[in-house]
Design a protein around this motif. Sequence first.
Motif, mmCIF file in Angstrom:
data_model
loop_
_atom_site.group_PDB
_atom_site.id
_atom_site.type_symbol
_atom_site.label_atom_id
_atom_site.label_comp_id
_atom_site.label_asym_id
_atom_site.label_seq_id
_atom_site.Cartn_x
_atom_site.Cartn_y
_atom_site.Cartn_z
ATOM 1 N N UNK A 1 0.793 -1.271 0.020
ATOM 2 C CA UNK A 1 -0.200 -0.128 -0.092
ATOM 3 C C UNK A 1 0.781 1.184 0.128
ATOM 4 N N UNK A 2 0.467 2.456 -0.804
ATOM 5 C CA UNK A 2 1.284 3.642 -0.669
ATOM 6 C C UNK A 2 0.663 4.229 0.327
ATOM 7 N N UNK A 3 1.325 4.414 1.478
ATOM 8 C CA UNK A 3 0.719 5.236 2.696
ATOM 9 C C UNK A 3 0.646 6.614 2.473
ATOM 10 N N UNK A 4 1.755 7.169 1.602
ATOM 11 C CA UNK A 4 1.886 8.547 1.561
ATOM 12 C C UNK A 4 0.696 9.058 0.667
ATOM 13 N N UNK A 5 0.602 8.281 -0.414
ATOM 14 C CA UNK A 5 -0.459 8.565 -1.464
ATOM 15 C C UNK A 5 -2.077 8.496 -0.645
ATOM 16 N N UNK A 6 -2.498 7.527 -0.081
ATOM 17 C CA UNK A 6 -3.342 7.507 0.717
ATOM 18 C C UNK A 6 -3.784 8.552 1.691
ATOM 19 N N UNK A 7 -2.375 8.872 2.640
ATOM 20 C CA UNK A 7 -2.719 9.850 3.555
ATOM 21 C C UNK A 7 -3.182 11.136 2.816
ATOM 22 N N UNK A 9 -4.323 11.591 -0.071
ATOM 23 C CA UNK A 9 -5.831 11.437 -0.670
ATOM 24 C C UNK A 9 -6.861 11.826 0.461
ATOM 25 N N UNK A 10 -6.667 11.290 1.320
ATOM 26 C CA UNK A 10 -7.796 11.344 2.546
ATOM 27 C C UNK A 10 -7.809 12.710 3.214
ATOM 28 N N UNK A 11 -6.470 13.690 3.336
ATOM 29 C CA UNK A 11 -6.376 14.836 3.899
ATOM 30 C C UNK A 11 -7.043 15.849 2.985
ATOM 31 N N UNK A 12 -6.665 15.555 1.593
ATOM 32 C CA UNK A 12 -7.183 16.604 0.486
ATOM 33 C C UNK A 12 -8.638 16.316 0.476
ATOM 34 N N UNK A 13 -9.440 14.985 0.673
ATOM 35 C CA UNK A 13 -10.687 14.919 0.500
ATOM 36 C C UNK A 13 -11.426 15.686 1.925
ATOM 37 N N UNK A 14 -10.656 15.541 2.874
ATOM 38 C CA UNK A 14 -11.432 16.179 4.035
ATOM 39 C C UNK A 14 -11.011 17.879 4.064
ATOM 40 N N UNK A 15 -10.482 18.202 2.986
ATOM 41 C CA UNK A 15 -10.199 19.717 2.970
ATOM 42 C C UNK A 15 -9.011 20.233 3.628
ATOM 43 N N UNK A 16 -8.163 19.373 4.346
ATOM 44 C CA UNK A 16 -7.082 20.000 5.196
ATOM 45 C C UNK A 16 -5.684 20.096 4.524
ATOM 46 N N UNK A 30 6.800 19.627 7.286
ATOM 47 C CA UNK A 30 7.636 19.181 6.555
ATOM 48 C C UNK A 30 7.594 17.626 6.562
ATOM 49 N N UNK A 31 7.399 17.172 7.672
ATOM 50 C CA UNK A 31 7.208 15.696 8.079
ATOM 51 C C UNK A 31 6.241 15.193 7.270
ATOM 52 N N UNK A 32 4.914 15.894 7.219
ATOM 53 C CA UNK A 32 3.846 15.507 6.450
ATOM 54 C C UNK A 32 4.109 15.420 5.119
ATOM 55 N N UNK A 33 4.904 16.493 4.489
ATOM 56 C CA UNK A 33 5.222 16.413 3.144
ATOM 57 C C UNK A 33 6.203 15.073 2.937
ATOM 58 N N UNK A 34 7.264 14.948 3.625
ATOM 59 C CA UNK A 34 8.050 13.649 3.503
ATOM 60 C C UNK A 34 7.221 12.470 3.438
ATOM 61 N N UNK A 35 6.247 12.404 4.193
ATOM 62 C CA UNK A 35 5.398 10.894 4.395
ATOM 63 C C UNK A 35 4.617 10.782 3.192
ATOM 64 N N UNK A 36 4.003 11.792 2.533
ATOM 65 C CA UNK A 36 3.238 11.688 1.620
ATOM 66 C C UNK A 36 3.928 11.428 0.330
ATOM 67 N N UNK A 37 5.246 11.983 0.297
ATOM 68 C CA UNK A 37 6.069 11.764 -0.954
ATOM 69 C C UNK A 37 6.914 10.365 -0.729
ATOM 70 N N UNK A 38 6.722 9.828 0.517
ATOM 71 C CA UNK A 38 7.159 8.471 0.566
ATOM 72 C C UNK A 38 8.510 8.377 0.702
#
Length: 183
Positions: A1-7, A9-16, A30-38
């Motif tokens: 599973x692509x954890x970064x992409x899923x996080x 997508x859900x974040x954007x879906x919730x408008x955050x 910066x941590x969120x950015x690194x996680x989302x970029x895997x």
Amino acid sequence: MDIGAKLKAIREERGMSQRELAAKAGLTNGTISLIEANRTSPSVASLKSLLDAIPISMAAFFSTLEDSETPKVFYRAHEFTEITPGGDGAVSLRQLGKAEHHALQVLHETYPPGADTGPEAIAHDGEEAGIVVRGCIEVTVDGQTSNLQAGDGYLFDSRLPHRFRNISDQTCEVVSACTPPTF
């Protein structure tokens, strides 16, 4: 599973925004950015903080496809959902089935030497229990710590802060359950 992409997508879906999620989770954007970029993998504790801030349960985040008309009864090892994929000395948590459709969440946990659930204690609704299948694990629950060996187990209110660490030089395996599946 692509954890970064899923996080993401859900974040954007919730408008955050990344900044908003970071503030709510107690992390840097910066941590969120690194996680989302895997480019980095979150610890179990950090991922739990992120998902609590959204809010979404780990069970829902890592849900697998399961035919809702015909409940699945048997699962092969390759059909488990990788909640945290392990590797490079990290904890591996593999979930049996789609926990959000059941009253019980079952995990197969693997802790390489030195691995832990993160520096911060985890807390979530429900009760948690497990049996050490192989190796040794240090379990801390609400300030009480015990080293459990193969055949030993634990059972506690998971609203209490808790943490798991493998302080031995051998891999540890645990089969655990949480009810309701809120982790």
